[in-house]
Design a protein around this motif. Structure first.
Motif, PDB file in Angstrom:
ATOM      1  N   PHE A   1       0.829  -1.205   0.000  1.00 36.86           N
ATOM      2  CA  PHE A   1       0.000   0.000   0.000  1.00 36.86           C
ATOM      3  C   PHE A   1       0.860   1.250   0.000  1.00 36.86           C
ATOM      4  O   PHE A   1       1.875   1.305   0.688  1.00 36.86           O
ATOM      5  N   ASN A   2       0.431   2.254  -0.769  1.00 39.43           N
ATOM      6  CA  ASN A   2       1.011   3.591  -0.695  1.00 39.43           C
ATOM      7  C   ASN A   2       0.292   4.318   0.434  1.00 39.43           C
ATOM      8  O   ASN A   2      -0.942   4.345   0.460  1.00 39.43           O
ATOM      9  N   VAL A   3       1.064   4.907   1.342  1.00 41.65           N
ATOM     10  CA  VAL A   3       0.485   5.686   2.435  1.00 41.65           C
ATOM     11  C   VAL A   3       1.201   7.040   2.451  1.00 41.65           C
ATOM     12  O   VAL A   3       2.188   7.222   3.158  1.00 41.65           O
ATOM     13  N   PRO A   4       0.726   7.994   1.643  1.00 42.31           N
ATOM     14  CA  PRO A   4       1.442   9.259   1.458  1.00 42.31           C
ATOM     15  C   PRO A   4       1.671  10.067   2.727  1.00 42.31           C
ATOM     16  O   PRO A   4       2.644  10.796   2.831  1.00 42.31           O
ATOM     17  N   GLU A   5       0.781   9.943   3.713  1.00 44.76           N
ATOM     18  CA  GLU A   5       0.896  10.742   4.935  1.00 44.76           C
ATOM     19  C   GLU A   5       1.788  10.094   5.994  1.00 44.76           C
ATOM     20  O   GLU A   5       2.016  10.689   7.047  1.00 44.76           O
ATOM     21  N   MET A   6       2.298   8.898   5.744  1.00 46.58           N
ATOM     22  CA  MET A   6       3.164   8.205   6.702  1.00 46.58           C
ATOM     23  C   MET A   6       4.555   8.838   6.653  1.00 46.58           C
ATOM     24  O   MET A   6       5.228   8.767   5.638  1.00 46.58           O
ATOM     25  N   SER A   7       4.961   9.480   7.750  1.00 45.60           N
ATOM     26  CA  SER A   7       6.214  10.225   7.704  1.00 45.60           C
ATOM     27  C   SER A   7       7.143  10.005   8.898  1.00 45.60           C
ATOM     28  O   SER A   7       8.236  10.557   8.928  1.00 45.60           O
ATOM     29  N   CYS A   8       6.715   9.209   9.893  1.00 42.79           N
ATOM     30  CA  CYS A   8       7.564   9.049  11.078  1.00 42.79           C
ATOM     31  C   CYS A   8       7.265   7.715  11.771  1.00 42.79           C
ATOM     32  O   CYS A   8       6.371   6.969  11.370  1.00 42.79           O
ATOM     33  N   GLY A   9       8.013   7.451  12.802  1.00 40.77           N
ATOM     34  CA  GLY A   9       7.836   6.222  13.566  1.00 40.77           C
ATOM     35  C   GLY A   9       6.469   6.120  14.221  1.00 40.77           C
ATOM     36  O   GLY A   9       5.913   5.028  14.344  1.00 40.77           O
ATOM     37  N   HIS A  10       5.924   7.255  14.645  1.00 38.24           N
ATOM     38  CA  HIS A  10       4.582   7.233  15.238  1.00 38.24           C
ATOM     39  C   HIS A  10       3.560   6.763  14.211  1.00 38.24           C
ATOM     40  O   HIS A  10       2.661   5.992  14.522  1.00 38.24           O
ATOM     41  N   CYS A  11       3.718   7.233  12.973  1.00 39.23           N
ATOM     42  CA  CYS A  11       2.808   6.834  11.896  1.00 39.23           C
ATOM     43  C   CYS A  11       2.875   5.321  11.680  1.00 39.23           C
ATOM     44  O   CYS A  11       1.840   4.652  11.607  1.00 39.23           O
ATOM     45  N   THR A  12       4.089   4.799  11.560  1.00 37.94           N
ATOM     46  CA  THR A  12       4.231   3.366  11.304  1.00 37.94           C
ATOM     47  C   THR A  12       3.673   2.551  12.464  1.00 37.94           C
ATOM     48  O   THR A  12       3.026   1.533  12.251  1.00 37.94           O
ATOM     49  N   SER A  13       3.903   3.020  13.677  1.00 35.72           N
ATOM     50  CA  SER A  13       3.386   2.319  14.856  1.00 35.72           C
ATOM     51  C   SER A  13       1.865   2.287  14.856  1.00 35.72           C
ATOM     52  O   SER A  13       1.252   1.246  15.132  1.00 35.72           O
ATOM     53  N   ALA A  14       1.238   3.408  14.541  1.00 34.65           N
ATOM     54  CA  ALA A  14      -0.233   3.478  14.507  1.00 34.65           C
ATOM     55  C   ALA A  14      -0.794   2.555  13.435  1.00 34.65           C
ATOM     56  O   ALA A  14      -1.792   1.854  13.666  1.00 34.65           O
ATOM     57  N   ILE A  15      -0.157   2.528  12.279  1.00 34.78           N
ATOM     58  CA  ILE A  15      -0.614   1.678  11.181  1.00 34.78           C
ATOM     59  C   ILE A  15      -0.455   0.205  11.551  1.00 34.78           C
ATOM     60  O   ILE A  15      -1.375  -0.598  11.373  1.00 34.78           O
ATOM     61  N   GLU A  16       0.715  -0.156  12.105  1.00 35.35           N
ATOM     62  CA  GLU A  16       0.936  -1.546  12.512  1.00 35.35           C
ATOM     63  C   GLU A  16      -0.063  -1.969  13.578  1.00 35.35           C
ATOM     64  O   GLU A  16      -0.627  -3.066  13.501  1.00 35.35           O
ATOM     65  N   LYS A  17      -0.305  -1.115  14.547  1.00 34.98           N
ATOM     66  CA  LYS A  17      -1.263  -1.426  15.623  1.00 34.98           C
ATOM     67  C   LYS A  17      -2.667  -1.622  15.047  1.00 34.98           C
ATOM     68  O   LYS A  17      -3.386  -2.532  15.444  1.00 34.98           O
ATOM     69  N   GLY A  18      -3.043  -0.767  14.094  1.00 38.56           N
ATOM     70  CA  GLY A  18      -4.361  -0.871  13.474  1.00 38.56           C
ATOM     71  C   GLY A  18      -4.553  -2.174  12.731  1.00 38.56           C
ATOM     72  O   GLY A  18      -5.595  -2.825  12.842  1.00 38.56           O
ATOM     73  N   ILE A  19      -3.541  -2.580  11.979  1.00 35.97           N
ATOM     74  CA  ILE A  19      -3.632  -3.838  11.227  1.00 35.97           C
ATOM     75  C   ILE A  19      -3.634  -5.024  12.184  1.00 35.97           C
ATOM     76  O   ILE A  19      -4.442  -5.942  12.057  1.00 35.97           O
TER      77      ILE A  19
END
Length: 64
Positions: A3-21
């Motif tokens: 997936f392209n996630v254009p707004e993902m820009s930092c570790g917090h973003c990746t953590s939130a996405i991983e937690k959501g999945i």
């Protein structure tokens, strides 16, 4: 699934996405690439369900 996630820009973003999945599929294997803003997911979930989990975490995603 990638997936392209254009707004993902930092570790917090990746953590939130991983937690959501992982809230939908605890056994999912997730790899993120901040530079390319890509999320690669191996999951039992359908592509649309993974995309919804990313959206539920607050990020718009599209299939790469």
């Amino acid at each position: 699934m990638i997936f392209n996630v254009p707004e993902m820009s930092c570790g917090h973003c990746t953590s939130a996405i991983e937690k959501g999945i992982k809230s939908k599929d605890p056994s999912a294997v997730i790899a993120t690439d901040l530079e390319l803003r890509l999320v690669t997911v191996q999951s039992i979930l359908a592509q649309g369900d993974v995309q919804k989990a990313i959206a539920d975490a607050g990020y718009e995603a599209s299939a790469a």
